[in-house]
Design an enzyme around this catalytic site. Structure first.
Site, mmCIF file in Angstrom:
data_model
loop_
_atom_site.group_PDB
_atom_site.id
_atom_site.type_symbol
_atom_site.label_atom_id
_atom_site.label_comp_id
_atom_site.label_asym_id
_atom_site.label_seq_id
_atom_site.Cartn_x
_atom_site.Cartn_y
_atom_site.Cartn_z
ATOM 1 N N PRO A 143 0.829 -1.209 0.000
ATOM 2 C CA PRO A 143 0.000 0.000 0.000
ATOM 3 C C PRO A 143 0.869 1.266 0.000
ATOM 4 O O PRO A 143 2.095 1.185 -0.084
ATOM 5 C CB PRO A 143 -0.770 -0.123 1.305
ATOM 6 C CG PRO A 143 0.205 -0.768 2.229
ATOM 7 C CD PRO A 143 1.098 -1.639 1.393
ATOM 8 N N CYS A 275 -1.791 1.517 9.771
ATOM 9 C CA CYS A 275 -2.767 0.457 10.076
ATOM 10 C C CYS A 275 -3.010 0.364 11.578
ATOM 11 O O CYS A 275 -4.129 0.134 12.007
ATOM 12 C CB CYS A 275 -2.294 -0.870 9.495
ATOM 13 S SG CYS A 275 -0.626 -1.322 9.995
ATOM 14 N N GLU A 371 -12.547 2.682 9.759
ATOM 15 C CA GLU A 371 -11.148 3.101 9.764
ATOM 16 C C GLU A 371 -11.032 4.433 9.017
ATOM 17 O O GLU A 371 -11.297 4.506 7.821
ATOM 18 C CB GLU A 371 -10.315 2.031 9.047
ATOM 19 C CG GLU A 371 -8.852 2.350 9.004
ATOM 20 C CD GLU A 371 -8.029 1.304 8.250
ATOM 21 O OE1 GLU A 371 -8.455 0.845 7.184
ATOM 22 O OE2 GLU A 371 -6.939 0.979 8.751
HETATM 23 P P1 NAD Z 1 -5.610 -0.926 -1.115
HETATM 24 O O1 NAD Z 1 -6.187 -2.213 -0.671
HETATM 25 O O2 NAD Z 1 -6.447 0.018 -1.869
HETATM 26 O O3 NAD Z 1 -4.325 -1.178 -2.040
HETATM 27 C C1 NAD Z 1 -3.244 -1.974 -1.614
HETATM 28 C C2 NAD Z 1 -2.554 -2.563 -2.830
HETATM 29 O O4 NAD Z 1 -3.442 -3.481 -3.479
HETATM 30 C C3 NAD Z 1 -2.140 -1.559 -3.899
HETATM 31 O O5 NAD Z 1 -0.874 -1.930 -4.394
HETATM 32 C C4 NAD Z 1 -3.221 -1.736 -4.970
HETATM 33 O O6 NAD Z 1 -2.790 -1.351 -6.250
HETATM 34 C C5 NAD Z 1 -3.442 -3.224 -4.881
HETATM 35 N N1 NAD Z 1 -4.711 -3.692 -5.455
HETATM 36 C C6 NAD Z 1 -5.805 -2.982 -5.812
HETATM 37 N N2 NAD Z 1 -6.770 -3.805 -6.292
HETATM 38 C C7 NAD Z 1 -6.275 -5.065 -6.226
HETATM 39 C C8 NAD Z 1 -6.787 -6.342 -6.541
HETATM 40 N N3 NAD Z 1 -8.017 -6.518 -7.011
HETATM 41 N N4 NAD Z 1 -6.010 -7.420 -6.315
HETATM 42 C C9 NAD Z 1 -4.767 -7.283 -5.804
HETATM 43 N N5 NAD Z 1 -4.225 -6.094 -5.488
HETATM 44 C C10 NAD Z 1 -4.963 -4.992 -5.696
HETATM 45 O O7 NAD Z 1 -5.015 -0.292 0.215
HETATM 46 P P2 NAD Z 1 -4.395 1.141 0.404
HETATM 47 O O8 NAD Z 1 -5.525 2.107 0.370
HETATM 48 O O9 NAD Z 1 -3.236 1.291 -0.532
HETATM 49 O O10 NAD Z 1 -3.796 1.037 1.885
HETATM 50 C C11 NAD Z 1 -4.494 1.412 3.029
HETATM 51 C C12 NAD Z 1 -4.988 0.205 3.776
HETATM 52 O O11 NAD Z 1 -3.900 -0.668 4.093
HETATM 53 C C13 NAD Z 1 -5.612 0.537 5.116
HETATM 54 O O12 NAD Z 1 -6.792 -0.205 5.283
HETATM 55 C C14 NAD Z 1 -4.571 0.076 6.133
HETATM 56 O O13 NAD Z 1 -5.074 -0.212 7.412
HETATM 57 C C15 NAD Z 1 -3.996 -1.097 5.450
HETATM 58 N N6 NAD Z 1 -2.683 -1.409 5.968
HETATM 59 C C16 NAD Z 1 -2.502 -2.532 6.727
HETATM 60 C C17 NAD Z 1 -1.285 -2.834 7.282
HETATM 61 C C18 NAD Z 1 -1.066 -4.061 8.120
HETATM 62 O O14 NAD Z 1 0.085 -4.422 8.354
HETATM 63 N N7 NAD Z 1 -2.099 -4.723 8.584
HETATM 64 C C19 NAD Z 1 -0.199 -1.981 7.075
HETATM 65 C C20 NAD Z 1 -0.413 -0.830 6.301
HETATM 66 C C21 NAD Z 1 -1.648 -0.562 5.751
#
Ligand code: NAD
Length: 467
Positions: A143, A275, A371
């Site tokens: 992300p 997160c 969130e």
């Molecule tokens: P997101 O889910 O929108 O995107 C994450 C990644 O997934 C990006 O690289 C995106 O291009 C890709 N993606 C998009 N559609 C996809 C698909 N259909 N299949 C596979 N990959 C796809 O998340 P974001 O908005 O970039 O990040 C924020 C979120 O991440 C928040 O909910 C946060 O809490 C979470 N997060 C979790 C952790 C953890 O360790 N648990 C750490 C950091 C962030």
């Protein structure tokens, strides 16, 4: 500004066209990112697949040496990386340096880990050995909030365990990953790490690709669900690090000023885009007013500015979509509660939101239940600790949380009842690459970091030999 390239089979690739990367502090495009298409994705997976047998056979000590070399190279260029990270992500430069040094530390921690075979039996009935073998090609999807460290959490264990990789960063923060690709190109054998970029359109193709053995995903719960569905066809291994709605539970024996400061920073670091940020704070009714007042004072005093400016404590929200989402939360906050600091976007270019504290909200307000992922903290009062624990646990999320209290035994007893992957007591975000990290419920599946995180990139192989 650097020209950025994809990395496929050890070679820089210009991609099929490019898209603009926006500096969130200005709202302006500052660099071009090459984009992959389905054919380049296939080429990246094919390169990783071809590189796998030889990398898996490479002695573990040699793989560890190369991961150490990556860490050294990252450290020696940390200045350049931190500046690029601030430009694409928005965080203050000091926090970008911190992310770089934590990334170096993570690679080194994994490079120093070994996976020893276990003798499960060695007696008159025979000898049973469990050893751990790599899985194959790992797809790493990251992300935009911590583009470097969240990648290293995957690169370290995947490579040390003998897997090869195809990496896909988030489209709004792809550049530090591509810069890391330059280090990989110099240090690793061709095909061990391949990097492709997309505009949110290749994730599904990657996770469903028949030659991907495992998907290591960090992102939102909504996308995590899609990843799991798409991995189901090939029964691929998945590690999902997803969203959270972590609570800070303040007990009635705290020093208000001290703990309000810690809770505040736990909510606002990285403009709240963490997160495990504090996303809702619960304070005993008797302490509610002074606690809220102190939070509001801290919010008003915070220096919100471009990450490159000296003294900036909080930067912009990373991208326009998230900025619009946080503004919706602000509208909900002022409609349903009392905003005592911030409450609006700043009147300047870029995606800046004033650090916001909201009190007197109903328990079911959106800003409490969902969130927010922005510099916004709802604060709620409570009377009864047992029912508060039930309330906190009622969330579909279970990533982390904090408990604050001078009576350590009582704080510990509360922490033991919180249904989440991690609970910190009297501290926050004590994330250490040698300690496992994982979410419960819809915050994740499997986990990263620690020996358990390394084992996630292997499977147990049992050899059972007659006496
Ligand atoms: P997101 O889910 O929108 O995107 C994450 C990644 O997934 C990006 O690289 C995106 O291009 C890709 N993606 C998009 N559609 C996809 C698909 N259909 N299949 C596979 N990959 C796809 O998340 P974001 O908005 O970039 O990040 C924020 C979120 O991440 C928040 O909910 C946060 O809490 C979470 N997060 C979790 C952790 C953890 O360790 N648990 C750490 C950091 C962030």
């Amino acid at each position: 500004m650097n020209e950025f390239s994809l990395l496929i089979d050890g070679k820089a690739h210009a991609g099929r066209g490019a898209f603009g990367v926006i500096n969130p502090a200005t709202g302006q495009v500052f660099a071009q990112c090459p984009r992959a298409d389905a054919a380049l994705l296939d080429a990246a997976v094919a390169a990783a697949k071809a590189a796998f047998p030889s990398w898996a056979r490479t002695p573990a000590a040699e793989r560890a040496r190369l991961v150490h070399a990556l860490a050294d190279a990252l450290e020696s260029r940390s200045d350049e990386f931190a500046r690029l990270l601030t430009a694409e992500q928005g965080k203050p430069l000091g926090q970008a340096y911190y992310e770089m040094m934590a990334s170096v530390g993570t690679l080194r921690t994994f490079a120093d880990m070994t996976i020893e075979p276990r003798i499960l039996r060695d007696d008159a009935n025979g000898t049973v050995i469990e050893h751990r073998t790599p899985l194959g090609v790992v797809a790493a999807i990251t992300p935009w909030n911590f583009p470097v460290i969240l990648l290293m959490n995957k690169v370290g264990p995947a490579l040390v365990a003998g897997n090869t990789m195809v990496v896909k960063p988030a489209p709004t923060t792809p550049l530090t990953t591509l810069l890391f690709g330059e280090l990989c190109r110099d240090i690793l054998p061709a095909g061990v790490i391949n990097i492709i970029c997309d505009e949110n359109d290749l994730g599904g193709l990657l996770t469903s690709h028949p030659d991907i053995a495992k998907v290591a995903f960090t992102g939102s719960t909504a996308t995590g669900r899609k990843v799991m569905q798409s991995a189901a066809t090939g029964i691929k291994r998945v590690t999902l690090e997803l969203g959270g709605n972590d609570a800070a539970i303040v007990l009635d024996d705290v020093d208000v000023q001290e703990v309000a400061g810690k809770v505040f920073h736990g909510a606002m670091l990285n403009a709240g885009q963490i997160c495990v940020a504090v996303k809702r704070a619960y304070v005993p009714a008797a302490l509610y007013d002074p606690f809220c007042d102190e939070l509001a004072r801290l919010a008003e005093a915070m220096v919100v500015d471009e990450g490159t400016r000296q003294g900036a404590e909080i930067g912009p929200v990373q991208n326009r979509a998230q900025y619009e989402k946080v503004k919706e939360f602000l509208a909900d906050a002022s409609a349903n509660g009392k905003v005592i600091a911030g409450g609006e976007a700043l009147d300047r270019p870029g995606y800046f939101i004033a650090p916001t504290i909201v009190r007197d909200l109903p328990r079911d307000a959106r800003i409490v239940q969902e969130e927010q992922f922005g510099p916004v903290l709802p604060v709620l009062a409570y009377d009864d600790l047992d029912s508060l624990i039930d309330e906190v646990n009622a969330s579909d999320y279970g990533l982390a949380g904090t408990v604050w209290g001078q009576d350590r035994q009582r704080a510990l007893a509360v922490a033991m009842q919180i249904d989440s992957g991690t609970v910190w007591v009297n501290q926050h975000m004590a994330i250490d690459p040698s300690i496992p990290f994982r979410g419960s419920k819809q915050s994740g599946l499997g986990g990263e970091l620690g020996e358990a995180g390394l084992h996630e990139y292997t499977q147990a192989h049992i050899v059972n030999m007659a006496a």
